[in-house]
Design an enzyme around this catalytic site. Structure first.
Site, PDB file in Angstrom:
ATOM      1  N   THR A 171       2.651  -1.290  13.403  1.00  0.00           N
ATOM      2  CA  THR A 171       3.285  -0.050  13.387  1.00  0.00           C
ATOM      3  C   THR A 171       2.556  -0.047  15.488  1.00  0.00           C
ATOM      4  O   THR A 171       2.128  -0.023  15.877  1.00  0.00           O
ATOM      5  CB  THR A 171       2.269   1.159  13.118  1.00  0.00           C
ATOM      6  OG1 THR A 171       2.392   1.288  11.868  1.00  0.00           O
ATOM      7  CG2 THR A 171       2.773   2.497  13.355  1.00  0.00           C
ATOM      8  N   ARG A 199       8.907   4.218  -0.045  1.00  0.00           N
ATOM      9  CA  ARG A 199       7.540   4.842  -0.303  1.00  0.00           C
ATOM     10  C   ARG A 199       7.425   5.517   1.729  1.00  0.00           C
ATOM     11  O   ARG A 199       8.515   4.936   2.492  1.00  0.00           O
ATOM     12  CB  ARG A 199       6.679   3.741   0.015  1.00  0.00           C
ATOM     13  CG  ARG A 199       5.271   3.786   0.638  1.00  0.00           C
ATOM     14  CD  ARG A 199       5.351   3.817   1.676  1.00  0.00           C
ATOM     15  NE  ARG A 199       4.126   3.584   2.452  1.00  0.00           N
ATOM     16  CZ  ARG A 199       3.101   3.489   3.654  1.00  0.00           C
ATOM     17  NH1 ARG A 199       3.986   3.179   4.789  1.00  0.00           N
ATOM     18  NH2 ARG A 199       1.931   3.503   3.842  1.00  0.00           N
ATOM     19  N   GLY A 201       4.798   6.503   4.666  1.00  0.00           N
ATOM     20  CA  GLY A 201       3.644   6.454   4.881  1.00  0.00           C
ATOM     21  C   GLY A 201       3.409   7.692   6.466  1.00  0.00           C
ATOM     22  O   GLY A 201       4.929   8.667   6.516  1.00  0.00           O
ATOM     23  N   ASP A 202       2.474   7.117   6.549  1.00  0.00           N
ATOM     24  CA  ASP A 202       1.947   8.683   7.754  1.00  0.00           C
ATOM     25  C   ASP A 202       2.676   8.584   8.911  1.00  0.00           C
ATOM     26  O   ASP A 202       2.747  10.001   9.843  1.00  0.00           O
ATOM     27  CB  ASP A 202       0.300   8.355   7.845  1.00  0.00           C
ATOM     28  CG  ASP A 202       0.245   6.831   9.197  1.00  0.00           C
ATOM     29  OD1 ASP A 202       0.338   5.997   7.949  1.00  0.00           O
ATOM     30  OD2 ASP A 202       0.260   6.956   9.955  1.00  0.00           O
ATOM     31  N   THR A 222      -2.848   4.322  13.632  1.00  0.00           N
ATOM     32  CA  THR A 222      -1.894   3.196  12.750  1.00  0.00           C
ATOM     33  C   THR A 222      -2.613   2.957  11.963  1.00  0.00           C
ATOM     34  O   THR A 222      -4.609   2.654  12.393  1.00  0.00           O
ATOM     35  CB  THR A 222      -1.476   1.990  14.024  1.00  0.00           C
ATOM     36  OG1 THR A 222      -1.731   0.727  13.396  1.00  0.00           O
ATOM     37  CG2 THR A 222      -2.803   2.195  14.623  1.00  0.00           C
ATOM     38  N   GLY A 223      -2.271   1.896  10.903  1.00  0.00           N
ATOM     39  CA  GLY A 223      -3.375   1.940   9.952  1.00  0.00           C
ATOM     40  C   GLY A 223      -2.956   1.712   8.699  1.00  0.00           C
ATOM     41  O   GLY A 223      -1.546   2.166   8.156  1.00  0.00           O
ATOM     42  N   GLY A 225      -1.398   3.683   5.397  1.00  0.00           N
ATOM     43  CA  GLY A 225      -0.998   5.181   5.869  1.00  0.00           C
ATOM     44  C   GLY A 225      -1.370   6.399   5.138  1.00  0.00           C
ATOM     45  O   GLY A 225      -1.211   7.316   5.501  1.00  0.00           O
TER      46      GLY A 225
HETATM   47  N1  GLY Z   1       0.731   3.307   9.067  1.00  0.00           N
HETATM   48  C1  GLY Z   1       2.018   2.584   9.037  1.00  0.00           C
HETATM   49  C2  GLY Z   1       2.162   2.834   7.187  1.00  0.00           C
HETATM   50  O1  GLY Z   1       1.204   3.351   5.935  1.00  0.00           O
HETATM   51  O2  GLY Z   1       2.873   3.052   6.768  1.00  0.00           O
END
Ligand code: GLY
Length: 302
Positions: A171, A199, A201-202, A222-223, A225
Site C-alpha cells: 500500500t 472487499r 479496506g482502510d 498501511t497494513g 486493513g
Molecule cells: N491496508 C490496505 C488494505 O488492507 O486494504
C-alpha cells in the site's frame, strides 16, 4: 496549538513523507528505495515551488501508483477472481475536505479520482461502478484492466490459490505540509491478495487509513486493513499526536494499538503541524522517504 479555523496564513517549512507499505519484503528493500525516493522528490518539487499540499500528494502518490513494485495502481494485488480492484483516499486538513473511492476497476491512478471526489464537495466516498462512472464524468480515462496486472502479481495469485494467505503489503501513501500551513494526507492500495470482490479496506476510509487536521497533523496508514478499521487507526494516531506532541512517539503508540487491540500488523507515517515527521511499523520493513528544506536530497531511512 492553533485551531484550523483560527489559523491565519502562515509561513511554514514545507515537508513531505511517503510510505510504500508495511508488508514490504526486506529482501527487496533496494527495489523499494528508488521508488519511495522518486515519489518524495516528485511531491517535494511541488512544495518547493510554493505549491499546495494536495497537489504534492497527488503527484507523489501517482508516482507510486505508476511504479509496478508497489501494491497500488499498476502492480496492485489481484482479488479472488484475478482482477484488480483498488481503494484510495485523500484529505486536506484546513476544512476537513476529503474524497475517496473503493472497489474501483479500470483506473490507473485512483488517487486522482479521490481528489476529484474531494473537489466535488458533494460526497466523500464513491464505490465500484458508481466511482467509475464518476471518473468518466470528470474526464479521467479508463484503462485496459490487463494493463494494471503485472507478471509478479499474476504469479502471486497462482501461488495463493495453492497456499492461501491474507497479508497485503505495498500500500502507498503520503503526508505533506505546505508553506501555508495546510496539511494533507493520501493513501492508495490494491488491498489484500485474494480478497473477495467488493472487499473495501482502510485505505478508502477517512479516519482509518487517512486523516488530516492542519491544527494537529496528517497520517497515512498501511497494513491489515480490517485491524486498522477496528481501531480507527488514522484518527486515533492524531489524537495521540495532539496529546503527546511527539510524532515518533505517537506513531509508536498507534502501532501498539493496532497490534494489541486491532489484532493486526502495520505501520503509519505522520507529520505534525510544525512539520516534524514520525513513522513506525510492527513489520520488518516499511519503505519510507521524506524531504524538507533541511535536506539536500530525500532521506530514505531503511
Ligand atoms: N491496508 C490496505 C488494505 O488492507 O486494504
Amino acid at each position: 496549538m492553533p485551531s484550523s479555523a483560527d489559523r491565519a496564513p502562515t509561513t511554514r517549512v514545507p515537508t513531505i513523507i511517503v510510505q510504500g507499505g508495511a508488508g514490504a519484503n526486506p529482501a527487496e528493500a533496494g527495489d523499494y528505495r528508488q521508488g519511495v525516493r522518486d515519489a518524495a522528490l516528485a511531491g517535494w518539487r511541488v512544495l518547493a515551488d510554493g505549491g499546495a499540499a494536495l497537489d504534492a500528494l497527488e503527484r507523489a502518490v501517482r508516482a507510486l501508483e505508476d511504479d509496478p513494485r508497489f501494491n497500488a495502481g499498476r502492480g496492485s494485488v489481484l482479488n479472488r477472481d484475478g482482477a484488480v480492484e483498488v481503494d484510495a483516499s485523500i484529505m486536506e486538513g484546513d476544512r476537513l475536505q476529503c474524497g475517496a473511492v473503493a472497489a474501483l476497476s479500470r483506473i490507473a491512478n485512483p488517487i486522482t479520482v479521490a481528489r476529484r471526489v474531494l473537489e466535488s464537495r458533494r460526497q466523500v466516498l464513491l464505490v465500484g461502478e458508481g466511482a467509475l462512472a464518476f471518473a468518466r464524468s470528470v474526464g479521467i480515462p479508463e484503462c485496459d484492466p490487463a494493463s494494471l496486472v503485472t507478471d509478479r502479481q499474476r504469479k502471486r495469485h497462482a501461488e495463493l490459490a495453492r497456499q492461501p494467505a491474507t497479508r497485503g503489503g505495498g500500500t502507498v501513501g503520503a503526508v505533506a505540509l505546505d508553506r501555508n500551513g495546510t496539511i494533507a494526507a493520501a493513501t492508495s492500495t490494491g488491498g489484500t491478495p485474494g480478497k473477495l470482490p467488493g472487499r473495501v479496506g482502510d485505505s478508502a476510509l477517512i479516519g482509518c487509513g487517512t486523516y488530516a487536521d492542519s491544527s494537529i497533523g496528517g497520517v497515512s496508514c498501511t497494513g491489515d486493513g480490517e485491524a486498522i478499521m477496528r481501531v480507527v487507526l488514522g484518527h486515533r494516531a492524531l489524537r495521540y499526536l495532539k496529546d503527546a506532541d511527539d510524532p515518533d512517539y505517537a506513531a509508536k503508540v498507534a502501532v501498539d494499538l493496532l497490534v494489541d487491540e486491532g489484532g493486526g500488523q502495520g505501520g503509519l507515517i505522520l507529520i505534525d503541524w510544525r512539520g516534524r515527521v514520525g513513522f513506525a511499523t510492527s513489520t520488518r520493513l516499511m519503505p519510507v522517504a521524506m524531504m524538507s528544506p533541511a535536506l539536500d536530497e530525500p532521506r530514505v531511512p531503511f
